[in-house]
Design a protein around this motif. Structure first.
Motif, PDB file in Angstrom:
ATOM      1  N   GLY A 189      16.886  63.534  38.949  1.00  0.00           N
ATOM      2  CA  GLY A 189      15.886  63.206  38.043  1.00  0.00           C
ATOM      3  C   GLY A 189      16.011  64.025  36.798  1.00  0.00           C
ATOM      4  N   SER A 190      17.061  64.682  36.319  1.00  0.00           N
ATOM      5  CA  SER A 190      17.099  65.139  35.017  1.00  0.00           C
ATOM      6  C   SER A 190      16.916  64.337  33.778  1.00  0.00           C
ATOM      7  N   THR A 191      17.531  63.128  33.954  1.00  0.00           N
ATOM      8  CA  THR A 191      17.150  62.118  32.964  1.00  0.00           C
ATOM      9  C   THR A 191      15.365  61.923  32.805  1.00  0.00           C
ATOM     10  N   LEU A 192      15.101  61.656  33.719  1.00  0.00           N
ATOM     11  CA  LEU A 192      13.487  61.226  33.895  1.00  0.00           C
ATOM     12  C   LEU A 192      12.860  62.306  33.509  1.00  0.00           C
ATOM     13  N   VAL A 193      13.193  63.767  33.645  1.00  0.00           N
ATOM     14  CA  VAL A 193      12.428  64.778  33.430  1.00  0.00           C
ATOM     15  C   VAL A 193      12.478  65.015  31.949  1.00  0.00           C
ATOM     16  N   ALA A 194      13.650  64.854  31.326  1.00  0.00           N
ATOM     17  CA  ALA A 194      13.750  64.799  29.943  1.00  0.00           C
ATOM     18  C   ALA A 194      12.956  63.777  28.993  1.00  0.00           C
ATOM     19  N   ALA A 195      13.108  62.532  29.669  1.00  0.00           N
ATOM     20  CA  ALA A 195      12.351  61.548  29.021  1.00  0.00           C
ATOM     21  C   ALA A 195      10.648  61.856  29.010  1.00  0.00           C
ATOM     22  N   SER A 196      10.329  62.377  30.076  1.00  0.00           N
ATOM     23  CA  SER A 196       8.733  62.627  30.254  1.00  0.00           C
ATOM     24  C   SER A 196       8.611  63.810  29.346  1.00  0.00           C
ATOM     25  N   LEU A 197       9.024  64.549  29.267  1.00  0.00           N
ATOM     26  CA  LEU A 197       8.885  66.061  28.082  1.00  0.00           C
ATOM     27  C   LEU A 197       9.039  65.489  26.717  1.00  0.00           C
ATOM     28  N   LEU A 198       9.740  64.449  26.564  1.00  0.00           N
ATOM     29  CA  LEU A 198       9.862  63.893  25.167  1.00  0.00           C
ATOM     30  C   LEU A 198       8.913  62.681  24.875  1.00  0.00           C
ATOM     31  N   GLY A 199       7.995  62.413  25.673  1.00  0.00           N
ATOM     32  CA  GLY A 199       6.998  61.352  25.557  1.00  0.00           C
ATOM     33  C   GLY A 199       7.479  60.186  25.404  1.00  0.00           C
TER      34      GLY A 199
END
Length: 232
Positions: A189-199
């Motif tokens: 889930g690294s892509t999803l985590v990054a997406a969430s943190l960036l709004g």
């Protein structure tokens, strides 16, 4: 490994989640031209095994990986990008798969490693991502360098886990807040985590149930962090 099921009707347009599914099936259930950006790290088709004996599903099965890109191109909005990690040894297969799907290579990013991840004819000290275009997307306002320094994730949750610090600049560069980011090979889930943190909104698919569980736990932690940040 438990068998993933096709996504149910109510999940078709659901976002901010990771779904345990074969992305060849799951992406076909989505409406066309609904995704703003794809960022993904598929199996490199090298039958990889790490020092602990961990392997990656479909890493020796091109038919489980390459046909996904036809669906990637279908769900991407017109004139948009897909960002895909790939290794050199299977690049001819990936290049053909991308081309057949209507995705063309318009850029390349290489991360330099301070260590050798493998030794063969050379020391392997880099990772590579290909910038793929559907149609003719606008160029980024602030393009990333074509060579950057690698951040090691520790591979705690997945044998080829990418660090959020590697993924976040990609999402920041090639999308805007509120966009839908999709990862058809979501892993831990690294892509999803990054997406969430960036709004950004996100949607991931992962074939292995254990990695879905890891990703959901990480995303729950991000949600708690963001909630606390807003409340502070």
């Amino acid at each position: 490994m438990s068998n993933p099921l096709p996504i149910e009707r109510e999940d078709k347009m659901q976002t901010n989640c990771i779904i345990h599914a074969d992305s060849r099936v799951a992406l076909a259930e989505l409406e066309p031209e609904t995704v703003d950006l794809v960022v993904t790290d598929p199996p490199y088709l090298v039958n990889y095994k790490d020092r602990d004996g961990r392997k990656v599903a479909n890493d020796a099965n091109p038919e489980g990986v390459l046909p996904v890109f036809e669906q990637v191109a279908r769900v991407l909005k017109p004139n948009s990008y897909a960002l895909c990690f790939a290794g050199w040894s299977a690049l001819p297969m990936f290049s053909q798969g991308w081309n057949d799907a209507g995705l063309r290579i318009v850029g390349q990013i290489i991360w330099h490693k301070a260590y050798a991840s493998r030794r063969g004819y050379t020391q392997y000290r880099h990772e590579t991502l290909y910038v793929l275009a559907k149609g003719n997307p606008a160029r980024p306002a602030k393009p990333l360098p074509s060579v950057m320094d690698w951040v090691y994730s520790g591979n705690r949750s997945h044998p080829t886990e990418k660090a959020v610090e590697v993924i976040a600049p990609l999402i920041r560069c090639f999308s805007k807040e509120g966009d839908l980011i999709c990862d058809p090979f979501a892993g831990s889930g690294s892509t999803l985590v990054a997406a969430s943190l960036l709004g950004r909104r996100y949607l991931g698919f992962e074939l292995e149930a254990k990695h879905c569980r890891s990703a959901r736990a990480r995303l729950a932690g991000v949600e708690r962090y963001l909630t606390a940040k807003v409340a502070a």
